[in-house]
Design a protein around this motif. Structure first.
Motif: not given
Length: 285
Positions: A192, A231, A282, A229, A270, A169-170, A195, A151, A280
């Motif tokens: 990512v 991304l 959350w 995060v 997000f 996220y997952r 974080s 990840e 982004w």
């Protein structure tokens, strides 16, 4: 990262004073006719086609040429999939302008962007806390969980997110890979590269690097909350995955990954930071 200023607070106030939306309206079906009968919005569409690449303006501090980097978010906000040079887009933009007390010209301009930016920023709880003069505390260590190596982006290892954010996220990454062939074909996409960042370590780093300017790295960063995060959405060759160069951001904004996020990230809680296509936050669902 962004920091509060008088102009932005004014934009936020203007957005709240108008017709407020908790979320952007759903875009119209892609079958929507984006061209209109000859004469309807033609001059406006032509003006947008010129300014899309030639507008000289200052949306965030550094001067920029054109507004192409912001098109996906603008299309989503005004509820139109139409090309920004089309009559259909001009008509949709005019409708948005009218709803927020602006002259319903259908032409993109800095006043319209100020309202758009205000809407996008007020959806970020971290930003609203900063407007109030608050810097949110980091979560307890027990609320954090480790990302897997699959990840994390290869360029940077980041390790931690708040547990509920990691779950969201997952779910989002799984959905994106199922829905977009380009994302499924490139394992690095949506990994990512930043974080949770320990506030003390972050403060020491930005002081050392001398870039605590509110855009590149804020003195009080949303990454301290464990809900932000960064991304990987693609990058321009020769530039970093978080380059704020306008050419880099424009390239990122046109990728299938970023366009999918604009349309779908809200399903998973997000919201974006408009200046950084990779960033982004959350906010829950």
């Amino acid at each position: 990262m962004w920091k509060a200023s008088a102009s932005v607070i004014a934009a936020l106030a203007a957005a709240v004073a108008g017709q407020a939306y908790a979320e952007a309206p759903e875009p119209a079906p892609t079958a929507q006719i984006c061209d209109r009968a000859p004469g309807a919005w033609d001059d406006t569409a032509q003006a947008n086609a010129i300014s899309l690449y030639a507008l000289e303006w200052v949306p965030f501090g550094p001067s920029e040429l054109g507004w192409e980097a912001y098109v996906p978010l603008i299309q989503h906000e005004v509820g139109s999939p139409c090309d920004p040079t089309s009559a259909g887009f001009a008509e949709a933009l005019a409708g948005f302008q009218g709803r927020y007390g602006l002259a319903a010209s259908g032409r993109f301009d800095q006043a319209t962007f100020q309202v758009l930016r205000g809407l996008w920023q007020e959806r970020r709880p971290f930003v609203m806390a900063r407007v109030r003069g608050e810097c949110p505390d980091p979560p307890p260590v027990s609320d954090l969980a480790y990302l897997t190596t699959g990840e994390e982006h290869a360029e940077r290892l980041t390790r931690l997110l708040r547990r509920d954010v990691l779950d969201a996220y997952r779910a989002m990454a799984t959905a994106a890979r199922a829905e977009v062939p380009e994302i499924a074909a490139e394992p690095e996409l949506l990994r990512v590269f930043s974080s949770f960042r320990d506030p003390e370590a972050d403060a020491a780093r930005c002081a050392r690097d001398g870039n605590c300017d509110g855009l590149r790295r804020a003195v009080c960063s949303p990454h301290r909350t464990g809900t932000a995060v960064d991304l990987y959405v693609g990058h321009l060759q020769g530039m970093g995955v978080d380059s704020t160069d306008v050419h880099s951001r424009r390239h990122m904004s046109q990728t299938p990954t970023y366009r999918w996020l604009v349309k779908n990230a809200g399903r998973f809680g997000f919201v974006p930071y408009v200046y950084e296509p990779w960033h982004w936050e959350w906010v829950g669902r």
